[in-house]
Design a protein around this motif. Sequence first.
Motif, PDB file in Angstrom:
ATOM      1  N   GLY A  66       4.993  20.217  -1.601  1.00  0.00           N
ATOM      2  CA  GLY A  66       5.830  19.880  -0.522  1.00  0.00           C
ATOM      3  C   GLY A  66       4.942  19.266   0.535  1.00  0.00           C
ATOM      4  O   GLY A  66       5.229  19.236   1.756  1.00  0.00           O
ATOM      5  N   CYS A  67       3.928  18.338   0.492  1.00  0.00           N
ATOM      6  CA  CYS A  67       3.307  17.621   1.279  1.00  0.00           C
ATOM      7  C   CYS A  67       3.372  16.149   1.179  1.00  0.00           C
ATOM      8  O   CYS A  67       2.625  15.323   0.653  1.00  0.00           O
ATOM      9  N   PRO A  68       4.678  15.448   1.297  1.00  0.00           N
ATOM     10  CA  PRO A  68       4.732  14.165   0.813  1.00  0.00           C
ATOM     11  C   PRO A  68       4.121  13.257   1.710  1.00  0.00           C
ATOM     12  O   PRO A  68       3.866  12.076   1.334  1.00  0.00           O
ATOM     13  N   ARG A  69       4.087  13.352   3.093  1.00  0.00           N
ATOM     14  CA  ARG A  69       3.412  12.506   3.916  1.00  0.00           C
ATOM     15  C   ARG A  69       1.842  12.414   3.559  1.00  0.00           C
ATOM     16  O   ARG A  69       1.432  11.284   3.599  1.00  0.00           O
ATOM     17  N   THR A  70       0.987  13.311   3.183  1.00  0.00           N
ATOM     18  CA  THR A  70      -0.175  13.225   2.617  1.00  0.00           C
ATOM     19  C   THR A  70      -0.404  12.607   1.411  1.00  0.00           C
ATOM     20  O   THR A  70      -1.322  11.780   1.275  1.00  0.00           O
ATOM     21  N   ASP A 103       7.723   4.130  -3.164  1.00  0.00           N
ATOM     22  CA  ASP A 103       9.117   4.117  -2.668  1.00  0.00           C
ATOM     23  C   ASP A 103       9.452   5.697  -2.391  1.00  0.00           C
ATOM     24  O   ASP A 103      10.173   6.055  -1.444  1.00  0.00           O
ATOM     25  N   PHE A 104       9.293   6.458  -3.464  1.00  0.00           N
ATOM     26  CA  PHE A 104       9.706   7.740  -3.630  1.00  0.00           C
ATOM     27  C   PHE A 104       9.097   8.608  -2.268  1.00  0.00           C
ATOM     28  O   PHE A 104       9.649   9.497  -1.685  1.00  0.00           O
ATOM     29  N   LEU A 105       7.734   8.462  -2.430  1.00  0.00           N
ATOM     30  CA  LEU A 105       7.021   9.209  -1.433  1.00  0.00           C
ATOM     31  C   LEU A 105       7.244   8.951  -0.018  1.00  0.00           C
ATOM     32  O   LEU A 105       7.216   9.475   1.185  1.00  0.00           O
ATOM     33  N   SER A 106       7.704   7.359   0.117  1.00  0.00           N
ATOM     34  CA  SER A 106       8.106   6.929   1.556  1.00  0.00           C
ATOM     35  C   SER A 106       9.329   7.717   1.964  1.00  0.00           C
ATOM     36  O   SER A 106       9.459   8.099   3.207  1.00  0.00           O
ATOM     37  N   LEU A 107      10.323   7.762   1.070  1.00  0.00           N
ATOM     38  CA  LEU A 107      11.647   8.285   1.585  1.00  0.00           C
ATOM     39  C   LEU A 107      11.587   9.913   1.690  1.00  0.00           C
ATOM     40  O   LEU A 107      11.961  10.525   2.394  1.00  0.00           O
ATOM     41  N   ARG A 108      10.676  10.467   1.009  1.00  0.00           N
ATOM     42  CA  ARG A 108      10.522  11.870   1.163  1.00  0.00           C
ATOM     43  C   ARG A 108       9.746  12.219   2.276  1.00  0.00           C
ATOM     44  O   ARG A 108      10.025  13.245   3.153  1.00  0.00           O
ATOM     45  N   ALA A 109       9.083  11.269   2.654  1.00  0.00           N
ATOM     46  CA  ALA A 109       8.131  11.592   4.005  1.00  0.00           C
ATOM     47  C   ALA A 109       8.901  11.131   5.288  1.00  0.00           C
ATOM     48  O   ALA A 109       8.496  11.122   6.411  1.00  0.00           O
ATOM     49  N   ARG A 110      10.132  10.400   4.970  1.00  0.00           N
ATOM     50  CA  ARG A 110      10.941   9.745   6.023  1.00  0.00           C
ATOM     51  C   ARG A 110      10.240   8.659   6.523  1.00  0.00           C
ATOM     52  O   ARG A 110      10.428   8.492   7.883  1.00  0.00           O
ATOM     53  N   GLU A 111       9.435   7.906   5.954  1.00  0.00           N
ATOM     54  CA  GLU A 111       8.687   6.723   6.510  1.00  0.00           C
ATOM     55  C   GLU A 111       9.490   5.551   6.069  1.00  0.00           C
ATOM     56  O   GLU A 111       9.220   4.823   5.137  1.00  0.00           O
ATOM     57  N   TYR A 112      10.754   5.465   6.594  1.00  0.00           N
ATOM     58  CA  TYR A 112      11.694   4.252   6.032  1.00  0.00           C
ATOM     59  C   TYR A 112      11.359   3.097   6.775  1.00  0.00           C
ATOM     60  O   TYR A 112      11.222   2.048   5.905  1.00  0.00           O
TER      61      TYR A 112
END
Length: 654
Positions: A335-339, A364-373
């Motif tokens: 549960g650490c998508p940003r890292t 792309d998946f990690l960006s969406l999970r980290a809300r880095e749109y």
Amino acid sequence: MSRRALRRLRGEQRGQEEPGLGELGFELGCDGPPPAAASRGRRGPARTGVSNRFELITAEESEDEPPSREERVDTWLSAQDGAEGNSKRTATEEAEGDRQRDGEEAEQPDQTVTEEPTRRGAVLDLVLTNREGLVGNVTLQGSLRCSDHEMVESEILSTVRRACSKLAALDFKRADFGFFRSLLSHVEQQAAKEEKEKENQEDFGRGDPGITMQLVDTRRGVQYFTFEHHREYQQVQFKFLDAVESMDPNNIVLLLQMNPYHVDSLLQLSDVCRMQEDQEMARDLIERALYSMESAFHPVFSLTSGTCRLDYRRPENRAFFLALFKHLMFLEKRGCPRTALEFCKLILSLDPENDPLCVLLMIDFLSLRAREYTFLIRMFQEWESHRNLSQLPNFAFSVPLAYFFLSQQEERSELELSQAREKAARLIQLALVMFPSVLMPLLDHCSVQPDARVTNHSFFRLNAQISQPPALNQLTCLYVGRTHSLWKDPAVMAWLETNVHEVLCMVDAQDPLVEESEHKRKMRYQSAPRNIYRHIILSEMKEATAALPLEVTSQPVMGFDPLPPLDSIVSYTRPERTTHPSNESTLSLFFRSLLPNFNLQEDLRPDGDEEAGAGQDLNQGVNRLMAAMRDMLANIQFQEPPRDDNPEGDGDWD
């Protein structure tokens, strides 16, 4: 050192006023000697134009010798340090205090200073002696009398840096403070060298010697590095390959007990622990591998600059790529998508042109999970022109999804929300036209039943999945298996349903874009490059792994080096091992298939009495087992099957 000497070092002399630049022998923009008004030849306490205050405590120094540039610089530095304290005292207080102290010091002669500073290290000695914290530890000869050398080195660096900064503030010519800059550079290089040697000694004590990093080349501001294995580490690597071929994880464990920071052993054993559901141990082994390689970093290698490269074709560099990839996988599961996204960027920066682990399929998946749109959209816009990211199903579907999420943010203006909605609708329609085989598996993973119009239309039915090339099937399966959870939101599904019906209208109207996209699907995606296969293997997506071609699944895949490049740059090779012709029986070969370490006919190696005894007991036990098997086979009697009274039978099947 006596109090008089200390007082004079600090500038506490009777009648001394705050010196100016002219009195110190400095002229802005002038390299010549100080003017004669400085009166260097006078004696007595009323002397004000002191060119080198250390002359007052060195009786042997000539009064007529003009001060050097270094001495003038140090005099100025000392005056600056003592100017503030001296300005607060009056001449009367100084005179009264000096008369009292002179009487006390007459009975206690100074025994500390014995000779003048040597010319070789005079400047550094004077700078050191001028610091109050080091007066008791440093003599004028420059010999250090301190148990803590690190504190002294730190004080040296800070003092020299301060001297350079003050000289630079006065805007002297390069010749005036070039000596100090070279001195500072030498001291810093020596400190860095000693620190590196200390780290290497600590690594050797931990059992991880033999890994270093070298700078190979620098081109257009980009630095190319490589890891190197020393001879001792190469021998451990050969033992590791033997342990892998034995197919016994215990051999890798034994190797790690002797070499606890061997990187490939840590990677391979981490996979074993993960398969045995020991996630914590598997994660700890990966972190230890990262620490082992981080300890060998080159001094100028930076993880954040974006200009440091590693060539994946070199086997020594692959372990770092794989350790980073496995680490970000653990981070995403925790549960650490940003890292995890930052680690994904790091892997991409090490070789952005080749992308050996194809992290573009998951960024792309990690960006969406980290809300880095915003980051995902900006990357797509900047890389689309030269990387054709829209031809990858993950970017084709994730970018419009990022625009949709932006259109749901209330803090944005109405104009921005409207533009985001328009771009999201246009891009998702293009994605559905280009990759129609994604829709039905995506709805199936989200447990959503499409309406009758979608189900009965041939554009999205099973034929769309069967007719697509194998490489495209692998990419779509990978995307659906990884990102289907992001599409379960009811608002997302409603938005997707609206655009699916718009695409069906385009198909019914025979839009030229539909035929053009079909032609692209047939011409492209005939075979996937090797880095995509490598990414699918490391990701362990069941749907995508099942779609791998036979030439990939038929060869052994090792966790420490999956699908090595065909153009690898080999720096050292494994020595050839002598093979003996096999004269073993069929039964012996059967036991060898069960026990890879079973050795019945080869002579025991003299590796020690304990090992020889253990091997002899093992062979004796196997011999007894084989003898029992022979007896059992010899006593087996075969009986004929019983005959039926009705041999023809009635012809019915049960």
